[in-house]
Design an enzyme around this catalytic site. Structure first.
Site, PDB file in Angstrom:
ATOM      1  N   HIS A   1       0.898  -1.240   0.001  1.00  0.00           N
ATOM      2  CA  HIS A   1       0.168   0.000  -0.126  1.00  0.00           C
ATOM      3  C   HIS A   1       1.038   1.181   0.075  1.00  0.00           C
ATOM      4  O   HIS A   1       1.758   1.312   0.712  1.00  0.00           O
ATOM      5  CB  HIS A   1      -0.871   0.040   1.055  1.00  0.00           C
ATOM      6  CG  HIS A   1      -1.930   1.283   1.248  1.00  0.00           C
ATOM      7  ND1 HIS A   1      -2.977   1.377   0.640  1.00  0.00           N
ATOM      8  CD2 HIS A   1      -1.730   2.560   2.126  1.00  0.00           C
ATOM      9  CE1 HIS A   1      -3.209   2.664   0.821  1.00  0.00           C
ATOM     10  NE2 HIS A   1      -2.418   3.306   1.745  1.00  0.00           N
TER      11      HIS A   1
ATOM     12  N   ASP B   1     -14.958   3.310   8.726  1.00  0.00           N
ATOM     13  CA  ASP B   1     -14.062   4.189   8.180  1.00  0.00           C
ATOM     14  C   ASP B   1     -14.628   5.224   7.177  1.00  0.00           C
ATOM     15  O   ASP B   1     -14.301   6.482   7.376  1.00  0.00           O
ATOM     16  CB  ASP B   1     -12.813   3.496   7.471  1.00  0.00           C
ATOM     17  CG  ASP B   1     -11.738   4.734   6.914  1.00  0.00           C
ATOM     18  OD1 ASP B   1     -11.217   5.267   7.776  1.00  0.00           O
ATOM     19  OD2 ASP B   1     -11.629   4.630   5.776  1.00  0.00           O
TER      20      ASP B   1
ATOM     21  N   ARG C   1     -14.567  13.284  10.400  1.00  0.00           N
ATOM     22  CA  ARG C   1     -13.055  13.839  10.616  1.00  0.00           C
ATOM     23  C   ARG C   1     -12.820  15.174   9.558  1.00  0.00           C
ATOM     24  O   ARG C   1     -12.200  16.248   9.937  1.00  0.00           O
ATOM     25  CB  ARG C   1     -11.767  12.818  10.296  1.00  0.00           C
ATOM     26  CG  ARG C   1     -11.907  11.944  11.599  1.00  0.00           C
ATOM     27  CD  ARG C   1     -11.147  10.598  11.166  1.00  0.00           C
ATOM     28  NE  ARG C   1      -9.721  11.041  10.888  1.00  0.00           N
ATOM     29  CZ  ARG C   1      -8.886  10.330  10.089  1.00  0.00           C
ATOM     30  NH1 ARG C   1      -9.380   9.174   9.187  1.00  0.00           N
ATOM     31  NH2 ARG C   1      -7.803  10.784   9.786  1.00  0.00           N
TER      32      ARG C   1
ATOM     33  N   SER D   1      -7.291   4.143   9.810  1.00  0.00           N
ATOM     34  CA  SER D   1      -8.310   4.666   8.667  1.00  0.00           C
ATOM     35  C   SER D   1      -7.630   3.653   7.394  1.00  0.00           C
ATOM     36  O   SER D   1      -8.348   2.920   6.824  1.00  0.00           O
ATOM     37  CB  SER D   1      -8.372   5.878   8.095  1.00  0.00           C
ATOM     38  OG  SER D   1      -8.717   5.941   7.003  1.00  0.00           O
TER      39      SER D   1
ATOM     40  N   LYS E   1      -8.876  -0.807   6.025  1.00  0.00           N
ATOM     41  CA  LYS E   1      -9.118  -1.307   4.650  1.00  0.00           C
ATOM     42  C   LYS E   1      -8.264  -2.173   4.022  1.00  0.00           C
ATOM     43  O   LYS E   1      -8.631  -3.210   3.588  1.00  0.00           O
ATOM     44  CB  LYS E   1      -9.125   0.021   3.573  1.00  0.00           C
ATOM     45  CG  LYS E   1     -10.252   1.120   3.945  1.00  0.00           C
ATOM     46  CD  LYS E   1     -10.120   2.462   3.332  1.00  0.00           C
ATOM     47  CE  LYS E   1      -9.124   3.089   4.114  1.00  0.00           C
ATOM     48  NZ  LYS E   1      -9.268   4.535   3.526  1.00  0.00           N
TER      49      LYS E   1
HETATM   50  N1  URA Z   1      -6.035   8.174   3.825  1.00  0.00           N
HETATM   51  C1  URA Z   1      -6.905   7.242   4.431  1.00  0.00           C
HETATM   52  O1  URA Z   1      -7.222   6.416   3.777  1.00  0.00           O
HETATM   53  N2  URA Z   1      -7.308   7.734   5.492  1.00  0.00           N
HETATM   54  C2  URA Z   1      -6.893   8.723   6.175  1.00  0.00           C
HETATM   55  O2  URA Z   1      -7.221   9.125   7.490  1.00  0.00           O
HETATM   56  C3  URA Z   1      -6.048   9.585   5.615  1.00  0.00           C
HETATM   57  C4  URA Z   1      -5.410   9.332   4.246  1.00  0.00           C
END
Ligand code: URA
Ligand code: CA
Length: 442
Positions: free
Chosen positions: A82, A161, A168, A183, A187
């Site tokens: 990632h 999320d 947020r 976050s 995923k």
């Molecule tokens: N990318 C994400 O997936 N989440 C975040 O909080 C910031 C960047």
């Protein structure tokens, strides 16, 4: 349990139990906890932070809010990668094939692009016929057979999320290390691999501009992933300028093909070798990084990586001839040289603005519903440290011929280059490698 008490506890800097964290996330998903209480909770986390255990519990609570991809049907260790996002990041298209060719198993779910960063799915869809939506059976079967499959996300991964991120975004609580780490990793953990190599970008074009922030994020993500039972490595790498030369879709596929032949941009090749070496290492198909690097250089040299890309393209319904002959990929209507106004050395490139100029040409989306043009984008001719004369091309725009888009993109692009008299060195590229054992500066 009462929401009020949990907010108060975090506000006062105390540690929360797994039960308390689950209570917050589950309650919010069921809409039993209102936005204002979740917002207060997030702000308390923003100021008080979280211990590694709390951050892991938060991440797992978000993983458990949705589907989890089950990769058990795939034999062996499944490894994922990632990137925290950058401009012209062509790595997955190179990395997947070389790691698979070297004996790794890559079952990767990946996304579409929004804004100035392109998505791997969009890039792959520029290959004629290529299917990015597979059934789970096809996905697991392909990885078992050829070691590699890339598909669009179909399941609902970590829906908590999505809702929390939206909150947020409007409550000034995005830039909190445990919240960002949770976050991103919720995923990735839901996507089912056994190990993850993270490419955490730092520099002007990155989400984490400062090295210290990138390092803190990398350490948090490694701790969370290890806490969830995954093997983790994070590399901190530079995003002071776009990666490679191509920023777009079909032109990034072409760049990946060149790189798989050993004829691509060196920054992209080296990044893929380092990320790939760490993927092979945690997969235990090699004994050490040196051996891993040698294997990866070998599959570039003997074109086994390129063959693997072709095999994946064929398996997913695409035309493998387009890999042998990239002129079969979507071609733009008109190429335009973007000439330098100044003379000297390229001092700085604002990667974000270069990404925006490619988006303006049609390579990216502004809204989710927008349709992208696979054939357009930006091909850089000069990068930081390069000497440039006035009138020499800084880039070639691949365009659809639309004057308004071209003028608009040109203006953004030219403003993103700083050219000055002093010679400058190429920016440092590899900063650090983070594992559960600690930080190794590179
Ligand atoms: N990318 C994400 O997936 N989440 C975040 O909080 C910031 C960047
Ligand atoms: Ca690129």
């Amino acid at each position: 349990m009462r929401v009020y008490d949990i907010i108060l506890k975090k506000r006062n800097g105390e540690r929360l139990s797994k039960e308390e964290i689950n209570f917050m996330i589950e309650g919010y998903c069921k809409e039993e906890i209102p936005d204002y209480q979740m917002a207060a909770f997030l702000m308390a986390v923003y100021f008080q932070g979280m211990s590694p255990e709390e951050a892991t519990d938060l991440t797992m609570a978000m993983v458990n809010s949705g589907d989890r991809v089950d990769l058990k049907a795939i034999a062996g260790f499944k490894v994922d990668k990632h990137s925290t996002g950058g401009v012209g990041d062509t790595t997955t298209l190179v990395l997947g094939p070389i790691v698979a060719a070297a004996g790794g198993k890559v079952a990767k779910m990946t996304g579409r692009g929004l804004g100035h960063t392109g998505g791997t799915i969009d890039k792959l869809e520029s290959i004629p016929g290529f299917r990015t939506s597979l059934t789970m059976e096809e996905f697991t079967e392909n990885v078992n057979r050829i070691g590699l499959a890339l598909m669009g996300q179909t399941k609902e991964l970590a829906p908590a999320d999505k809702r929390i991120y939206a909150l947020r975004d409007v409550t000034a609580t995005v830039d909190s290390t445990p919240l960002i780490a949770g976050s991103i990793l919720s995923k990735k953990l839901a996507a089912g691999s056994d190990g993850i190599v993270l490419d955490v970008k730092t520099g002007s074009g990155a989400f984490m501009v400062k090295y210290e922030d990138a390092l803190a994020l990398a350490e948090a993500m490694v701790a969370i992933g290890e806490g969830a039972g995954k093997r983790m490595v994070a590399l901190i790498t530079s995003m002071e300028e776009p990666l490679g030369q191509a920023i777009g879709n079909a032109i990034e596929v072409k760049e990946a093909i060149d790189t798989l032949k050993g004829e691509g941009p060196k920054d992209l090749e080296e990044l893929c070798i380092e990320l790939g070496a760490n993927m092979l290492l945690i997969s235990e198909v090699v004994r050490n990084l040196k051996e891993a690097r040698e294997r990866l250089r070998e599959v570039i040299e003997n074109r086994k990586g390129l063959e693997k890309l072709k095999e994946m393209v064929k398996t997913q319904g695409g035309d493998p001839k387009a890999i042998d002959d990239p002129s079969l990929l979507p071609q733009c209507k008109e190429r335009i040289e973007v000439e330098s106004l100044g003379e000297g050395y390229v001092q700085k490139i604002d990667a974000f603005s270069v990404g925006v100029s490619s988006q303006v040409l049609g390579a990216g989306r502004q809204k989710k519903e927008d349709v992208i043009d696979s054939s357009v984008g930006v091909l850089l001719k000069k990068k930081i440290g390069d000497k440039v004369k006035a009138g020499e091309p800084l880039a070639i725009f691949h365009t659809d011929g639309d004057r308004k888009k071209i003028e608009n993109a040109k203006e953004k692009f030219l403003a993103s280059y700083s050219i000055g008299k002093e010679k400058v060195k190429k920016p440092k590229f590899f900063y650090a490698r983070v594992t559960k054992k600690g930080v190794e500066e590179l």
